[in-house]
Design a protein around this motif. Structure first.
Motif, short mmCIF file in Angstrom:
data_model
loop_
_atom_site.label_atom_id
_atom_site.label_comp_id
_atom_site.label_asym_id
_atom_site.label_seq_id
_atom_site.Cartn_x
_atom_site.Cartn_y
_atom_site.Cartn_z
N SER A 110 0.83 -1.21 0.00
CA SER A 110 0.00 0.00 0.00
C SER A 110 0.86 1.26 0.00
N GLN A 251 -8.30 -0.96 -2.82
CA GLN A 251 -7.99 0.42 -2.44
C GLN A 251 -6.58 0.53 -1.87
N LEU A 255 -3.63 2.81 -3.53
CA LEU A 255 -2.86 3.80 -2.77
C LEU A 255 -1.37 3.58 -2.97
N PRO A 259 -0.91 7.44 -5.10
CA PRO A 259 -1.83 8.08 -4.16
C PRO A 259 -2.69 9.15 -4.82
N ALA A 262 -5.38 7.52 -6.78
CA ALA A 262 -6.34 6.91 -5.86
C ALA A 262 -7.28 7.96 -5.30
N LYS A 263 -6.72 9.13 -5.04
CA LYS A 263 -7.55 10.21 -4.48
C LYS A 263 -8.58 10.67 -5.52
N ILE A 267 -11.01 7.51 -3.50
CA ILE A 267 -10.63 6.77 -2.30
C ILE A 267 -10.24 7.76 -1.21
N ILE A 269 -8.05 8.88 1.16
CA ILE A 269 -6.64 8.55 1.41
C ILE A 269 -6.34 8.44 2.90
N THR A 272 -7.69 5.42 4.48
CA THR A 272 -6.98 4.23 4.00
C THR A 272 -5.63 4.09 4.69
N TYR A 273 -4.91 5.21 4.89
CA TYR A 273 -3.65 5.16 5.65
C TYR A 273 -3.88 4.50 7.01
#
Lengths: 384, 409
Positions: A110, A251, A255, A259, A262-263, A267, A269, A272-273
């Protein structure tokens, strides 16, 4: 089946095997260098070179033979239990290494460089240990609750890093390194307080985990294989499913790839982190739980041992693929188990494992170096 | 654009520590012992009431926090560094006097112990500065220290010469950093991976040779001489700080030179400008004809050489013989000092001193039987650095290209 054969003979797998081979050769050089027989024979090298090479062979063969007998199969004893005990030791070492390695693989895939397995293992062990030692529960339920506590402990400590990264943009590498030390010192402190310290003890060690919270041994008391191994195997499949089949895993990987993209794709972010780090920490937390509830049975300051570093190497060697991580975990578990025999029988210091392990990772990470060592031409299309 | 309130709020929150010191102080008296044998004139011991000192510290912290709000909202400026330094001074002063309540604080002994612990940290953080400023993340400081300690002990024992030992340490540190640079630059391996692995590789190699070579033949391989202290006239007789700073071994004086030298080299010379350009934007540097790879190799290796000197302090400056894993994670604290010092050699050196002081404080507290657990003092460098990178006290950002390989196209 064909696919597996293809994978084994693929260029990248060949490089991996060559990297492992080269590392063992280098380890052999160190062993020969340190052997007193070799040193003696070297003084009259030109008079009788045969002696020198025989001494080198004896030293290196003796060491690797002991490694084999300590990690896979001991052909020198005459009972079945003694013969298969080495492989069970390997699996006992492989359990926490693989679990923590899976955790790191999730984070690496990720795009998060989680160096914090050590701290997350410590938190898992502390939470699991707290429930095991201080919360009286009936047998069966006790173990389950303790393991869940371990998972939550690791997940919490991982998620904290994810949250700080999401909220402030802090670099996760630095955060996890600092958090490793903070966790270790916190554990050292708590082991001197009544929360963990065994009553009446002056040493920083807890009392023994009660029977109700111990992982059951699978093959009797003689071998250290316990329920943690099954948990580890389940985790391998679960992580494979998470990363390759679930939308959450998609997802995660998105990422890791990019990133920004993905944003744009919608998603969240930051969330997800936090999730990635929680999952990653949870797996290390299980590793901590299996150590205290299965293998060690006490909580000590050394609960995380060198598993944090092992986990990094295992994740890299396994190329962040859950099954690869399992294979790498068993390899390094074997190195650990075998090194104990090697030290006892041949007097080769256990530290040789660290050298071989580090070299494997360095060589794997630098394919051109391995290619030039073995004079292999780069494959077309730039195989890694 | 409005200034962020992050710094003022953080300062205000941390001020609660000052309030707690005030509430928890018993009004006992702390004696501060300043005199040492070599002073030209001895300062008298100072007696301080802990309640008064806690009140002063708390007031100082609240004032700075208020000023910080004022700077952010009325002047729309960042809180200046000197204000934060005053704040930090007040906090440390309050905590110190409170910790030693009802006892004597041997300030000179605390400071000289702190300096001894700080020397490897300062050298290590300089290695980090030189490496990261040129765009190579250096997690491997610990391995460079350890290699320096190992080789200096071996070389000094074999040659019976301290200076050969020092040169060995420099070469040892430089070799480890060369490996880091080669893998990072030539093989484009992730710099963090190389750093983490190198740390373990050097532990493995030095442990291996310690057990096989050193253990049985101590007098042959691991019995180096040690540097004597050199008292610098006049400077060494300044009360309190004189004997701490100017009655030290050669390695400590080299450290002063190194801190100043790295600062001048990085910020006042053409070479330093090139180093920083390569660390911030290698492509632009390449375009104007700076040799990116060569600059990186050289800067990283000079850093490694300095870390090697820091490693030699463990052996030739202090203990004498090499011991297994004797750096004890100092390289990671040096990394913390480097980040806390914002990639600036002078700030990093002061961060190293602060962290050394925090580590050393545990011994001072153990002597007076203080109930404060040593673990929390040891935790301080890591906690402060975590707070710093989370941007709670000002924004901490390293060189833009650090950690990113440069691929010439």
């Amino acid at each position: 089946m064909n696919k597996i054969v293809k994978e084994i003979f693929s260029p990248s797998m060949r490089l991996t095997l060559l990297a492992v081979l080269a590392s063992f050769v280098f380890g052999g050089v160190l062993v020969a260098f340190a052997s007193s027989e070799v040193q003696t024979a070297a003084t009259y090298l030109f008079a009788r070179p045969g002696d020198f090479f025989l001494a080198v062979w004896n030293a290196v063969f003796g060491a690797y033979d002991a490694l084999f007998r300590g990690s896979i199969f001991n052909y020198k004893v005459d009972n079945l239990l003694g013969m298969i005990k080495p492989i069970t030791e390997t699996l006992a070492y492989a359990t926490p290494i693989t679990l923590a390695g899976l955790g790191l693989a999730v984070a690496f895939r990720s795009g998060l460089f989680n160096i914090g397995a050590t701290g997350q293992i410590v938190f898992g062990a502390m939470f699991a240990g707290f429930v095991a030692l201080n919360v009286p529960l009936p047998a069966g339920l006790h173990l389950v609750v303790a393991v869940i506590a371990g998972i939550l402990g690791g997940a919490f400590y991982g998620a904290l890093v994810g949250f700080l990264k999401a909220a402030t943009g802090a670099n996760e590498v630095i955060l996890t390194i600092m958090f490793n030390y903070i966790a270790a010192l916190l554990l050292a402190f708590l082991l001197k307080t009544p929360i963990f310290q065994a009553p009446g003890s002056q040493n920083p060690i807890s009392s023994a985990v009660p029977e109700s919270a111990k992982f059951p041994f699978i093959f009797g008391d003689q071998v250290r294989i316990h329920g943690g191994l099954i948990l580890m195997l389940v985790a391998v499949v679960a992580v494979w499913w998470l990363l390759n089949r679930s939308s959450t895993g998609f997802q995660f990987r998105a990422l890791g790839h990019n990133p920004s993209a993905a944003k744009v794709a919608g998603i969240n972010i930051g969330l997800t982190y936090v999730l990635v780090m929680a999952v990653s920490g949870a797996l290390s937390g299980i590793a901590g739980a299996t150590q205290i509830l299965g293998t060690e049975k006490f909580l000590t300051g050394g609960v995380a041992a060198s598993f944090g570093f092992d986990a990094i190497t295992v994740a890299l060697l396994g190329r962040n693929n859950p099954f690869g991580v399992l294979a790498a975990g068993i390899l390094f578990g074997g190195l650990r188990a075998g090194a104990v025999t090697m030290q006892a029988n041949q007097g080769v210091p256990i530290d040789i494992v660290l050298v071989v392990q580090s070299l494997i990772v360095l060589f794997i990470a630098a394919p051109p170096l391995v290619r030039s060592m073995f004079r292999i031409k780069a494959e077309k299309g730039g195989a890694k | 654009m409005k200034q962020s309130l992050r710094t003022p709020i953080s300062l205000a929150v941390i001020s609660l520590i000052g309030l707690w010191l005030l509430v928890a102080s018993t009004g006992a008296t702390t004696m501060i012992k300043t005199a040492t044998d070599t002073d030209i004139f001895a300062l008298p011991d100072i007696a301080i009431n802990t309640t008064v000192s806690s009140a002063i510290a708390f007031a100082l912290m609240v004032l700075v926090a208020a000023a910080s709000f004022y700077f952010a909202r009325k002047l729309n400026k960042k809180t200046p560094l000197w204000l934060i330094l005053i704040y930090g001074f007040g906090l440390i002063y309050g905590i110190l006097v409170w910790l030693f309540a009802g006892a004597t604080m041997p300030i000179s002994a605390l400071l000289s112990g702190a300096l001894a612990l700080a020397v490897p940290l300062v050298f290590g953080s300089l290695a980090g500065v030189l490496s990261e400023r040129v765009g190579i993340v250096n997690i491997a400081i610990d391995s460079q220290l350890l290699a320096g300690a190992f080789i200096s002990a071996l070389a000094a024992t074999l040659s019976h010469n301290l200076y050969v030992g020092l040169i060995g340490a420099i070469i040892g540190g430089a070799i480890v950093s060369w490996v880091l640079a080669t893998f990072a630059i030539k093989y484009v391996v992730d710099q963090i991976i190389v750093g983490v692995v190198l740390n373990v590789l050097i532990v493995g190699i030095t442990n291996f040779f310690y057990s096989t070579l050193f253990a049985d033949n101590v007098s042959l391989f691991n019995q180096p001489p040690r540097f004597d202290r050199i008292l610098i006239p006049l400077l060494g007789q300044i009360p309190v700080i004189g004997p701490v700073l100017f009655n030290q071994t050669l390695i400590v004086y080299l450290m002063y030179l190194a801190v100043a030298g790295v600062w001048v080299a990085l910020f006042k010379t053409r070479w330093g400008l090139r180093v920083r350009a390569v660390g911030e934007y290698p492509k632009a540097a390449d375009t104007v004809g700076i040799k990116v790879f060569r600059t990186r190799y050289i800067s990283v290796m000079i850093g490694g050489a300095l870390a090697g000197l820091g490693g030699a302090f463990f052996t030739l400056g202090q203990v004498g013989a090499f011991g297994k894993e004797m750096t004890n994670g100092a390289g990671y604290i040096a990394l913390a000092a480097l980040i806390f010092g914002r990639w600036n050699p002078i700030y990093a050196a002061f961060a190293g001193l602060l962290f050394g002081f925090a580590q050393n404080l545990q011994y001072g507290l153990a002597i007076i039987g203080s109930p404060v657990p040593s673990e929390f003092l040891l935790m301080l460098p890591y906690a402060l650095t975590a707070i710093a990178v989370a941007g709670l006290v000002g924004k901490v950002t390293g060189p833009a290209a650090a950690g990113k390989p440069y691929i010439k196209s």
